[in-house]
Design a protein around this motif. Structure first.
Motif: not given
Ligand code: ACM
Length: 384
Positions: A150-163
């Motif tokens: 799990i990560g903060w919503d910035e991990i959606m920027d540039g494409g979210l990691a699978p799962n």
């Protein structure tokens, strides 16, 4: 051994701890110990509270004056993270490991030849995609350890990691977006969940850069209309403690806003009722008194808005979060009581007002803290 003790304490209370090691930003402690983890590799990096290490521009954008960022182009960084997350995975029995991902400054990556070469090799268009590359690799490490990331919503920027699951802090919409992408989300938006913020007027609270009143922590819906609720794992209140030096002050910051969040997350929507919650909050205050638990009584304080009118006079707009309180005020440098002017509508302050003092009463008893605003404060606050 400390962690094992904490995990056991939590387990005995049916609580699962989700540990967070924040990378690739917010990594000053790791870089102070191992300067080679960053692009700049400054051997003088120190964790030094009180240093000015960043500049914020008010729109969420910022600059790090010191490099607190891991180098995504160095394989040794991933070896290091494999060890760190591996140890974490053996210590914490829960499913999830939080890898941070928030507030990562890219300025040092932009200047770094290794990062530039990696971006070329991996065909990454910008540093958001470079961060996404890093997060996906961390995701693989965490999954290899048998955990979910799990990560903060910035991990959606540039494409979210699978799962990956997303912890939505910058807004509710980020969590909604994650759910739309069929990723699990935890709601913890600043506007409703940041219990490190002040809970009352800055004149009586310990100054923090923002305010979250009790009513705002109660009045929101972590599962907004249209979102598939199966993807909303739950919610969280965030008490960052860089300005919380004692457990007693942590209690002050947590209660009553923690009660509000508990009800937001765990009570059926149809049962929510602010006036009823406010009454029960007062009953909880009595229980907390018996338990010698600290809490804030700011819900009894007036909410003060100051503005200039067309003729340049300061106008005070006063209200309360809960119903049933009377607001009394003075502008003549005397202490207000229930015999002082009672507030009924916005008041234009007389010329030369040196002090505005405000207090709330209920059934003849003073309730909130006395708030005193001096002329220069009034002027400054009315200008904003
Ligand atoms: C955060 O508050 N930076 C997640």
């Amino acid at each position: 051994e400390d962690i094992k003790e904490i995990v056991k304490y939590a387990q005995d209370r049916h609580i699962t701890i989700v540990p967070e090691i924040d990378v690739p930003g917010h990594s000053m402690a790791a870089i102070a110990a191992y300067p080679w983890l960053s692009c700049t590799k400054d051997p003088n990096t120190k964790v030094n509270p009180g240093t000015k290490f960043s500049e914020w521009y008010g729109n969420g954008k910022f600059k790090m004056l010191l490099d607190n960022t891991l180098n995504p182009s160095d394989e040794k960084v991933y070896e290091f993270l494999d060890k760190v997350f591996g140890e974490l995975a053996t210590l914490f029995p829960g499913q999830y490991i939080h890898m941070g991902g928030d507030e990562c400054y890219h300025g040092y990556w932009e200047k770094d030849p290794g990062c530039q070469a990696l971006m070329k090799k991996e065909k990454l268009k910008n540093t958001e995609e470079l961060q996404s590359y890093f997060v996906k690799r961390v995701g693989k490490i965490i999954e290899k350890k048998g955990k979910k990331m799990i990560g903060w919503d910035e991990i959606m920027d540039g494409g979210l990691a699978p799962n990956a699951a997303v912890m939505s802090w910058r807004s509710i919409e980020k969590g909604v977006e994650a759910a739309k992408q069929k990723h699990p989300a935890v709601m913890t938006p600043t506007k409703h969940c940041y219990i490190d913020y002040m809970q009352g007027d800055v004149a009586t609270e310990i100054r923090i850069y923002s305010t979250l009143r009790l009513k705002a922590s109660y009045d929101w819906d972590p599962v907004p209309a249209g979102v598939d609720s199966t993807y909303i794992l739950g919610g969280q209140g965030n008490l960052w403690t860089e300005q919380v030096p004692t457990p007693r002050h942590a209690e002050y910051m947590t209660w009553p806003r923690g009660w509000a969040l508990a009800e937001v997350y765990w009570s059926p929507k149809a049962k929510k009722n602010w006036d009823d919650f406010a009454k029960r909050t007062e009953q909880h205050f009595s229980r907390a008194d018996v338990a010698e638990v600290n809490y804030a009584t700011t819900v009894f304080d007036p909410v003060i808005k100051l503005q200039k009118n067309g003729s340049g006079k300061i106008v005070a707009d006063l209200s309360t979060e809960i119903t049933g309180l009377d607001i009394h005020y003075t502008t003549d440098n005397t202490f207000p009581d229930r015999f002082s002017a009672k507030y009924t509508a916005p008041v234009e302050l007389p010329d030369g007002t040196d002090m505005l003092r405000i207090v709330t009463y209920r059934n003849g008893k003073p309730m909130g803290k006395l708030i005193t605003l001096k002329a220069d404060d009034l002027e400054k606050r009315a200008k904003k």
